[in-house]
Design an enzyme around this catalytic site. Structure first.
Site, PDB file in Angstrom:
ATOM      1  N   LYS A 115       0.821  -1.219   0.000  1.00  0.00           N
ATOM      2  CA  LYS A 115       0.000   0.000   0.000  1.00  0.00           C
ATOM      3  C   LYS A 115       0.852   1.264   0.000  1.00  0.00           C
ATOM      4  O   LYS A 115       0.444   2.277  -0.565  1.00  0.00           O
ATOM      5  CB  LYS A 115      -0.985   0.009   1.170  1.00  0.00           C
ATOM      6  N   LYS A 217      -4.847 -10.334  -6.059  1.00  0.00           N
ATOM      7  CA  LYS A 217      -6.077 -10.683  -5.336  1.00  0.00           C
ATOM      8  C   LYS A 217      -7.212  -9.738  -5.742  1.00  0.00           C
ATOM      9  O   LYS A 217      -6.973  -8.585  -6.115  1.00  0.00           O
ATOM     10  CB  LYS A 217      -5.853 -10.695  -3.821  1.00  0.00           C
ATOM     11  N   LYS A 220     -11.118  -4.273  -3.482  1.00  0.00           N
ATOM     12  CA  LYS A 220     -12.060  -3.146  -3.623  1.00  0.00           C
ATOM     13  C   LYS A 220     -11.404  -2.000  -4.374  1.00  0.00           C
ATOM     14  O   LYS A 220     -12.075  -1.238  -5.052  1.00  0.00           O
ATOM     15  CB  LYS A 220     -12.429  -2.598  -2.240  1.00  0.00           C
TER      16      LYS A 220
HETATM   17  N1  AQP Z   1      -9.572 -11.432  -2.548  1.00  0.00           N
HETATM   18  C1  AQP Z   1      -9.905 -11.873  -1.350  1.00  0.00           C
HETATM   19  N2  AQP Z   1     -10.116 -13.203  -1.137  1.00  0.00           N
HETATM   20  C2  AQP Z   1     -10.464 -13.672   0.108  1.00  0.00           C
HETATM   21  N3  AQP Z   1     -10.626 -12.856   1.175  1.00  0.00           N
HETATM   22  C3  AQP Z   1     -10.434 -11.527   0.998  1.00  0.00           C
HETATM   23  N4  AQP Z   1     -10.521 -10.475   1.829  1.00  0.00           N
HETATM   24  C4  AQP Z   1     -10.236  -9.336   1.158  1.00  0.00           C
HETATM   25  N5  AQP Z   1      -9.955  -9.617  -0.118  1.00  0.00           N
HETATM   26  C5  AQP Z   1     -10.071 -10.971  -0.254  1.00  0.00           C
HETATM   27  C6  AQP Z   1     -10.886 -10.586   3.232  1.00  0.00           C
HETATM   28  O1  AQP Z   1     -11.991  -9.716   3.463  1.00  0.00           O
HETATM   29  C7  AQP Z   1     -11.905  -9.212   4.806  1.00  0.00           C
HETATM   30  C8  AQP Z   1     -12.101  -7.757   4.809  1.00  0.00           C
HETATM   31  O2  AQP Z   1     -11.087  -7.119   4.074  1.00  0.00           O
HETATM   32  P1  AQP Z   1     -10.803  -5.577   4.294  1.00  0.00           P
HETATM   33  O3  AQP Z   1     -11.788  -4.781   3.586  1.00  0.00           O
HETATM   34  O4  AQP Z   1     -10.726  -5.260   5.718  1.00  0.00           O
HETATM   35  O5  AQP Z   1      -9.382  -5.377   3.747  1.00  0.00           O
HETATM   36  P2  AQP Z   1      -8.643  -5.814   2.478  1.00  0.00           P
HETATM   37  O6  AQP Z   1      -8.064  -7.161   2.672  1.00  0.00           O
HETATM   38  O7  AQP Z   1      -7.648  -4.744   2.280  1.00  0.00           O
HETATM   39  O8  AQP Z   1      -9.753  -5.853   1.330  1.00  0.00           O
HETATM   40  P3  AQP Z   1      -9.650  -5.301  -0.120  1.00  0.00           P
HETATM   41  O9  AQP Z   1     -10.862  -5.661  -0.820  1.00  0.00           O
HETATM   42  O10 AQP Z   1      -8.372  -5.727  -0.760  1.00  0.00           O
HETATM   43  O11 AQP Z   1      -9.683  -3.757   0.102  1.00  0.00           O
HETATM   44  P4  AQP Z   1      -8.674  -2.640  -0.336  1.00  0.00           P
HETATM   45  O12 AQP Z   1      -8.648  -2.700  -1.822  1.00  0.00           O
HETATM   46  O13 AQP Z   1      -9.303  -1.405   0.225  1.00  0.00           O
HETATM   47  O14 AQP Z   1      -7.360  -2.979   0.270  1.00  0.00           O
HETATM   48  C9  AQP Z   1     -10.543  -9.656   5.359  1.00  0.00           C
HETATM   49  O15 AQP Z   1     -10.741 -10.794   6.188  1.00  0.00           O
HETATM   50  C10 AQP Z   1      -9.779 -10.054   4.137  1.00  0.00           C
HETATM   51  O16 AQP Z   1      -8.830 -11.073   4.415  1.00  0.00           O
END
Ligand code: AQP
Length: 355
Positions: A115, A217, A220
């Site tokens: 990040k 992965k 969002k």
């Molecule tokens: N691709 C994924 N596959 C499985 N699990 C996932 N999680 C996120 N992406 C995947 C799980 O969702 C929960 C919440 O995630 P978060 O929003 O707190 O943070 P993150 O991992 O940073 O999610 P994103 O979608 O990737 O958001 P951004 O793009 O904002 O960083 C967690 O349990 C995570 O493991």
């Protein structure tokens, strides 16, 4: 000596539309765990300002994640649903953990490296300390189990390191105050104030990959909306995204080993397995030898069948903001009472005089 009461804690950041990865990796597990554990599910709004401070729609995103929790089947009466900023003890314990954790531990976190990118000096201090706040989220309730996707494994290991260092650094004080709790770590029995929390990561979709690139992965914040299936996508959008998902030209293999080196095919098989509650082997037995022109429509139908009811329930709940705010307020009060109790003991252990 008493033992820790089993308790589940987890959270999701209100940083954008929830996607299939968040659902399969996290929220679906949250729902399943409700029958066997007491659960606390949080919308971690303070985490969401670490990468980007100003969000025009943070409050709306917080309501939207709450609506997704409820639409997926989380029961806010039996369990606790709230947003993190309502319980200031998360930030307070995070400060103490900032003094327990070492800068080197934070610098090693792959999420921070990803990040922060190349310009690390310019990343917020909050982004560097993110895992310390995450440890506080979990340990302010002394939670024993945390369901998360695979990407959070390293942060959960750090949470255990922080708990262990706190327990060791203050072991005499903890014993003197009679606040020791016994826990099993592998074959050993150890004592401490904070549990060494167990991650719950298993399942066929612990890391759902982007539909456009099987090496990234699903996220969002990916600029391409075609890379992810949002929980709010309608049937047409879901079908289109699966139809356009990147694949290779070969048919699906008849054996699981045949998925090696084919990340996009492996991802779609994993998604099908998770949505149908089958193993990947069962999916391969059903579709092995078939072209993607057969498999993709079957996957699209399955995804629509499973996700459309959640999307429509989410829309219904989102129409009633007062209800959502009431759930978060009630959850915040119940969570706050638990967090205050932990912090009272933490103050005594550390020696912070404030009664
Ligand atoms: N691709 C994924 N596959 C499985 N699990 C996932 N999680 C996120 N992406 C995947 C799980 O969702 C929960 C919440 O995630 P978060 O929003 O707190 O943070 P993150 O991992 O940073 O999610 P994103 O979608 O990737 O958001 P951004 O793009 O904002 O960083 C967690 O349990 C995570 O493991």
């Amino acid at each position: 000596m008493s033992a820790f009461k089993p308790l589940v804690f987890s959270g999701v950041q209100p940083t954008g539309n929830l996607h299939l990865g968040n659902y399969l990796g996290a929220i679906r597990k949250f729902v399943a765990l409700q029958d066997s554990y007491d659960c606390i599910y949080c919308v971690v709004d303070m985490h969401s300002i670490t990468a980007q401070l100003v969000h025009a729609d943070l409050a709306e995103q917080t309501r939207s994640i709450t609506a997704a929790y409820l639409a997926a089947g989380i029961d806010p009466k039996k369990h606790i649903v709230f947003n993190q900023s309502r319980v200031p003890q998360h930030a307070e314990l995070a400060w103490i953990f900032n003094c327990v954790a070492r800068i080197g531990w934070m610098n090693r976190m792959t999420q921070f490296k990803d990040k922060a990118g190349k310009d690390r000096e310019n990343a917020s201090l909050g982004l560097l300390a993110y895992p310390s706040l995450m440890a506080a989220d979990i340990l302010v309730y002394r939670a024993t189990h945390v369901p998360v996707g695979d990407d959070q494994k390293q942060h959960l290991e750090l949470t255990r390191d922080i708990a262990q260092k706190f327990n060791n650094d203050f072991s005499d004080r903890i014993a003197e105050l009679g606040l020791e709790v016994e826990m099993e770590v592998g074959e050993e029995k150890v004592n401490g104030f904070f549990p060494l929390t167990e991650p719950l990561i298993e399942g066929p979709a612990t890391r759902v990959m982007s539909l456009r690139d099987g090496s990234k992965k699903m996220s969002k914040s990916d600029p391409s909306d075609l890379s992810r299936i949002n929980l709010t996508d309608d049937a047409d959008a879901i079908s289109k995204k699966i139809r356009k998902a990147k694949t290779d030209p070969a048919p699906l293999p008849s054996e699981l080993e045949g998925l090696e080196g084919r990340p996009e095919a492996e991802n779609l098989v994993g998604i099908y397995a998770a949505l149908s509650d089958k193993t990947r082997q069962e999916v391969i037995s059903e579709f092995g030898g078939q072209q993607f022109s057969v498999f993709k429509p079957a996957l699209a139908d399955l995804a629509v069948e499973k996700l459309a009811p959640i999307a429509s329930e989410m829309r219904r709940i989102l129409d009633d903001k007062a209800f959502i705010d009431g759930v978060l307020r009630d959850g915040g009060e119940r969570a706050g009472a638990l967090a205050q109790k932990t912090m009272k003991s933490v103050h005594e252990i550390v020696g912070l005089l404030n009664d």
